[in-house]
Design a protein around this motif. Structure first.
Motif, mmCIF file in Angstrom:
data_model
loop_
_atom_site.group_PDB
_atom_site.id
_atom_site.type_symbol
_atom_site.label_atom_id
_atom_site.label_comp_id
_atom_site.label_asym_id
_atom_site.label_seq_id
_atom_site.Cartn_x
_atom_site.Cartn_y
_atom_site.Cartn_z
ATOM 1 N N VAL A 1 -45.965 -23.861 -21.081
ATOM 2 C CA VAL A 1 -45.840 -25.032 -21.941
ATOM 3 C C VAL A 1 -45.067 -24.742 -23.223
ATOM 4 O O VAL A 1 -44.450 -25.639 -23.804
ATOM 5 C CB VAL A 1 -47.242 -25.598 -22.259
ATOM 6 N N PRO B 1 -41.424 -24.708 -28.637
ATOM 7 C CA PRO B 1 -41.115 -25.096 -27.267
ATOM 8 C C PRO B 1 -39.776 -24.535 -26.802
ATOM 9 O O PRO B 1 -38.984 -24.005 -27.589
ATOM 10 C CB PRO B 1 -41.048 -26.620 -27.346
ATOM 11 N N TYR B 2 -39.528 -24.673 -25.510
ATOM 12 C CA TYR B 2 -38.216 -24.376 -24.972
ATOM 13 C C TYR B 2 -37.215 -25.409 -25.493
ATOM 14 O O TYR B 2 -37.584 -26.530 -25.874
ATOM 15 C CB TYR B 2 -38.252 -24.442 -23.436
ATOM 16 N N VAL C 1 -35.217 -27.155 -23.856
ATOM 17 C CA VAL C 1 -35.212 -28.336 -23.003
ATOM 18 C C VAL C 1 -36.293 -29.333 -23.433
ATOM 19 O O VAL C 1 -36.195 -30.525 -23.153
ATOM 20 C CB VAL C 1 -35.398 -27.931 -21.519
ATOM 21 N N ASP C 2 -37.306 -28.860 -24.146
ATOM 22 C CA ASP C 2 -38.393 -29.721 -24.614
ATOM 23 C C ASP C 2 -38.271 -30.067 -26.097
ATOM 24 O O ASP C 2 -39.135 -30.763 -26.643
ATOM 25 C CB ASP C 2 -39.749 -29.031 -24.384
ATOM 26 N N TRP C 3 -37.221 -29.580 -26.748
ATOM 27 C CA TRP C 3 -37.153 -29.691 -28.201
ATOM 28 C C TRP C 3 -37.162 -31.138 -28.686
ATOM 29 O O TRP C 3 -37.864 -31.482 -29.649
ATOM 30 C CB TRP C 3 -35.921 -28.967 -28.730
ATOM 31 N N ASN C 4 -36.425 -31.992 -28.039
ATOM 32 C CA ASN C 4 -36.366 -33.386 -28.492
ATOM 33 C C ASN C 4 -37.702 -34.094 -28.344
ATOM 34 O O ASN C 4 -37.988 -35.049 -29.078
ATOM 35 C CB ASN C 4 -35.279 -34.150 -27.724
ATOM 36 N N ASP C 5 -38.525 -33.641 -27.411
ATOM 37 C CA ASP C 5 -39.819 -34.285 -27.194
ATOM 38 C C ASP C 5 -40.851 -33.881 -28.243
ATOM 39 O O ASP C 5 -41.577 -34.734 -28.758
ATOM 40 C CB ASP C 5 -40.364 -33.933 -25.797
ATOM 41 N N TRP C 6 -40.927 -32.585 -28.576
ATOM 42 C CA TRP C 6 -41.981 -32.193 -29.520
ATOM 43 C C TRP C 6 -41.644 -30.991 -30.387
ATOM 44 O O TRP C 6 -42.512 -30.472 -31.092
ATOM 45 C CB TRP C 6 -43.297 -31.945 -28.765
#
Length: 415
Positions: free
Chosen positions: A337, A353-354, A356-361
């Protein structure tokens, strides 16, 4: 039912060096540093005081522990921490003697619990009384400042406080920022916790053989931790064979087979309430590792070692993510995660986060000296027969990361 054997069960030996290390911790200096850190963060946000009900925050601010797990779901004990004034601990009348000798608590008073379990139809009455007590303290030690920071306040209590003109704010940012930078004593506590964790991991590894259950091996971590005055395990993350992929399966009664990949994440709250958080993956003896298992292990090891090597004071969270080890496409879907997170009493700020997940959280910030961080990896393709979980806990020193665990990251039985 057959009668239980009267034969005495073996008791795990206690490591005398660890016990000696525990006795050398300057607990007054440890507690004073933490309380001063919290008050500085409260003052920075112009809070007159805080009311702490989360047992993790109570422990940080007061140095006391009392029925922590129970009070996580049944809040009744709490602490009033004035930004400029006293620290008052509210305990159940029947157990206030447990924390009466804290070197930094100015006063222990009986609490006014208003959870339904204890107050039933009198909940409204008790919440009203509780809010009056808090308001009186705020007026006494906060003056005209009506800004109160809280971490857990159910709607009824919040409504009563607001009716009295109290302005409520979330204390968690201040608490997490305070907890982020560790003192010399805190780092010593965390080293002790990791020593306990390493001892337990060695016992788990020695007991791993075909036919034992996941729960039997996992129980050794709990046993060793409690025997050395540790506290609890946050999760039940121990899995074997096909239960290792995807990750986050809880420990079960499954019998481990020869050649099974076995993975675990300690999440161990050890002595003084400090976290030892590592993950290892082992091969159950009795069969050789497959080429696929070796590849997964090599990739997970490479990810952890690369990302640990990046850590240094002044490195930004976003920069860390951008420079991190690139996960092969086939493993992205089952990635862990997060890549890294802070450690202290439990998992703490920050979580990175990775990309690829940066824009989400994702959020930016900066790693600093004397932060403690765990670096994570899980490698396992969707639908794969097993996976490899690794995690390394480190202290960020002036020149980079210091690995805390002595438990080998690379397991010879797997190669």
């Amino acid at each position: 039912m057959p009668a239980e054997s009267s034969e005495a069960r073996p008791v795990a030996p206690v490591d005398k060096n660890i016990i000696a290390s525990i006795s050398r911790i300057d607990q007054k200096r440890l507690s004073r540093y933490r309380l001063d850190r919290l008050r500085a963060e409260l003052r920075r946000r112009d809070f007159a005081a805080s009311i702490l009900s989360d047992p993790i925050n109570i422990r940080y601010a007061t140095g006391t522990r009392n029925q922590a797990i129970w009070s996580m779901h049944a809040p009744g004990r709490y602490a009033f921490v004035a930004t400029d004034g006293p620290t008052i601990l509210f305990e159940f009348e029947s157990s206030k003697h447990v924390t009466a000798n804290s070197p930094i608590v100015d006063e222990v008073r009986p609490c006014t619990p208003w959870l339904y379990f204890l107050s039933g139809p009198r909940t409204e009455e008790k919440a009203h009384h509780w809010a009056g007590e808090i308001d009186s303290l705020l007026r006494q030690f906060g003056g005209k400042n009506r800004r109160l920071a809280v971490d857990r306040c159910d709607p009824l209590g919040a409504a009563h406080l607001q009716y009295l003109g109290v302005q409520l704010f979330d204390v968690q940012e201040a608490a997490e920022q305070a907890r982020m930078i560790k003192s010399t004593e805190e780092l010593a506590c965390m080293r002790v916790a990791m020593n306990v964790c390493d001892l337990a991991a060695g016992r788990m590894r020695a007991a791993l053989e075909p036919g034992v259950s996941e729960n039997q091996i996992w129980g050794l971590l709990h046993d060793t931790n409690i025997a050395h005055d540790g506290e609890w395990i946050e999760c039940r993350l121990f899995a074997s064979g096909p239960r290792t992929n995807p990750w986050f399966q809880e420990s079960s009664n499954r019998k481990i087979q020869a050649g099974d990949m076995v993975g675990f994440d300690t999440d161990m709250v050890g002595p003084f309430g400090y976290l030892a958080d590592i993950s290892r993956s082992w091969l159950c003896p009795g069969a050789k590792a497959t080429d696929r298992q070796r590849r997964l292990y090599d990739l997970a090891t490479e990810q952890v070692l690369h990302n640990v090597s990046l850590l240094q004071p002044g490195l930004g969270f976003r920069e860390f993510a951008e420079k991190s080890w690139p996960v092969p496409d086939e493993f992205i879907a089952n990635r862990y995660v997060m890549m890294a997170h802070g450690c202290g009493f439990v998992d703490e700020y920050p979580s990175v986060p990775y990309t690829v997940d940066w824009n989400d959280w994702g959020f930016d910030g900066t790693f600093a000296q004397n932060m403690v961080v765990s670096v994570e990896s899980f490698i396992g393709e969707v639908g794969g027969p097993d996976g490899v979980k690794l995690e390394q806990q480190v202290i960020i020193g002036p020149n980079g990361a210091e690995v805390m665990s002595q438990t080998p990251l690379c397991d010879a039985f797997t190669l």
